[in-house]
Design a protein around this motif. Sequence first.
Motif, short mmCIF file in Angstrom:
data_model
loop_
_atom_site.label_atom_id
_atom_site.label_comp_id
_atom_site.label_asym_id
_atom_site.label_seq_id
_atom_site.Cartn_x
_atom_site.Cartn_y
_atom_site.Cartn_z
N GLY A 26 4.17 -2.19 -3.13
CA GLY A 26 3.82 -1.10 -3.84
C GLY A 26 4.84 -0.30 -4.58
N HIS A 27 4.60 0.10 -5.95
CA HIS A 27 5.43 0.55 -6.74
C HIS A 27 6.54 -0.30 -7.25
N GLY A 28 7.72 0.22 -7.81
CA GLY A 28 8.73 -0.58 -8.34
C GLY A 28 9.26 -0.05 -9.54
N ILE A 40 13.37 5.27 0.21
CA ILE A 40 12.52 5.01 -1.15
C ILE A 40 11.70 4.13 -1.06
N GLU A 41 10.31 4.45 -1.14
CA GLU A 41 9.03 3.56 -0.74
C GLU A 41 9.21 2.22 -1.48
N LYS A 42 9.76 2.20 -2.71
CA LYS A 42 9.68 0.86 -3.49
C LYS A 42 10.61 -0.16 -2.78
N LEU A 94 1.23 -3.35 -0.21
CA LEU A 94 1.94 -2.69 0.97
C LEU A 94 2.41 -1.39 0.62
N HIS A 95 2.32 -0.34 1.25
CA HIS A 95 2.76 1.10 0.91
C HIS A 95 3.32 1.69 2.20
N PHE A 96 4.29 2.64 1.84
CA PHE A 96 4.39 3.86 2.98
C PHE A 96 4.03 5.03 2.47
N ASN A 97 3.63 5.97 3.27
CA ASN A 97 3.05 7.26 2.96
C ASN A 97 3.86 8.55 3.14
ZN ZN Z 1 2.78 4.04 -2.07
#
Ligand code: ZN
Length: 420
Positions: A26-28, A40-42, A94-97
Motif C-alpha cells: 500500500g502507498h509509495g 511511515i506506512e509506505k 497490504l496496509h496499516f491503519n
Molecule cells: Zn494504507
Amino acid sequence: MNKLADFDNIISPKNGQNLVIVIDPGHGGSNQGALYDGYIEKEMTLTVALAMRDELLQYEQVEVYLTHETDVDMSIKDRADFAAQKNADFLFCLHFNTSKERNYFGAEVWVPAEGEYYAKGYSFAQIEMQDLTDTGLYSRGIKTRLGDFGKDYYGILRYCTQKSVPSVLIEHCHLDHEKDKGFYQQGDEQLRELGRLDATAVAKYFGLKSERLGVDFSGYAVPKTQVPAQRVAPDRTEPNLCRIETTEIREDTGEITLHMEAEDAESYILYYGCSIDGGKTWLPLEEWPRPHAWNSSLTEYDFTLTVPFDQELLLLARAYNGFDLYTESNSIPLAPIPDPQRLAEEARLAQEEALQERRRAQQDYEEIHYEEQLKEPVSSHVVKDWQIFCVIGLLLLLMLLLSFFMAKMIFLLRRGNKRR
Ligand SMILES: [Zn+2]
C-alpha cells in the motif's frame, strides 16, 4: 494444490501452470500512507510485502510479483492493471491503519462486494484473520465497503474486480493505538514476520506445498463461502440496542460495575466505550465479547469502571458495531463517591482538634487552679498580718491595763503605809 474447482470461492490454478500471486504494498512515493509516531506506512508495507514474496517463493509452482519493489508513486489503477497483465490469480493489497479519533484497534480485511470476488476474498480472509488473531490481534472483521455509486469504495478492489482479478485489502493493525503497538514496534523483523504470516495464509488458501519449508497445505480445508447473488452491502445502521445499569458501587475503591446490553441485528458489536461525564470525554474503547465467532457478539456484558472520588458522575456508554457505527445508552447520574482517604484524613483532623480542645480545657483549668493557689496564700497572709496586729494590740492593751493596775496597787500600798 486444491482441486476444488466446483466451489466458486476456491481458486484452482490454471492447468499445469504456475499460480500467479501479485502483492501490492500500500502507498509509495509521495503517497506515504499513515504517519504516526515516526512510523511511515509506505515503508512498512514494502517491508512486509518483500518478506511475503520471499516466503511464498519457498513454495512450489508459484510466481510472485510486487506492484512496486521500490519507493515510487503508482496509481491504484496501474496496480490493478499490473496484476491483470501478469494474469494474476489473486492480488493481496497490504496496509496499516490509523483512525481519526485514535480510538480503534485491531486487524481487518476488506473484500470486494461482488459475486465470486466476494466469495474468494471472504474465504481467504477467514484464513488470514484466523492467523492474525492467533498472534493476539483483535479482529475488526471481514467486510465490504461501498462508495457513492454502490461499487467497492476501495479503488484497488474495484479495479481488480473490473479486471477479473480476485483481491483483498489487509489492514494489519492500527499504528496509533496502544493495544496494537506490540505487533509492529519491535523492528523490521517483526514486520517480516507479518509478511510470512500473510504468505502462509496464501499457501493455505491455495493448498501449496514447500519441500524447503517442510509444509504441505494440499489437504487444507478452506472455509467455503456462498457466492452472493447481489453486491454484499455493509451494515449502514447503528446497533439497535445499547443499555446500561449499575449493579455494584464500591465506596471504598470507587469501582462501579455496570451491566450492559448491546445488540446489532445486522452485524455484531465490536467495541464498547464509556463516559463518566455525560459524554464530554470518553474512556478508551474496549473489546466487546464475541466468544463463539468473530461476527457474533454476546448481548450482555458486565464490566467494572474505576471512577474518581468526590466527583459528580453521569455514566454513559456506546456500543460500536463492526462498521464503526455506534449507539449511545441511557445515562445514569450518580452522586459523588466520598473519597475514603479524605474522610479518614478529616476524621483524623477532627480527632486531633478534639484532643487539642481537651488539652486546652485542661490547661485552662490548671491555670485557674494555679492562680487560685497563688491567691490563697496572699489572702491568708493578709489575714495573718491582721491577726498578728490584733494580738500585738491586745498585748499592748493588756500591758497598759497591767501597768495601771500595778501603779494603782503601789499607790494604795504607799497610802496604807503613811496611815500606819
Ligand atoms: Zn494504507
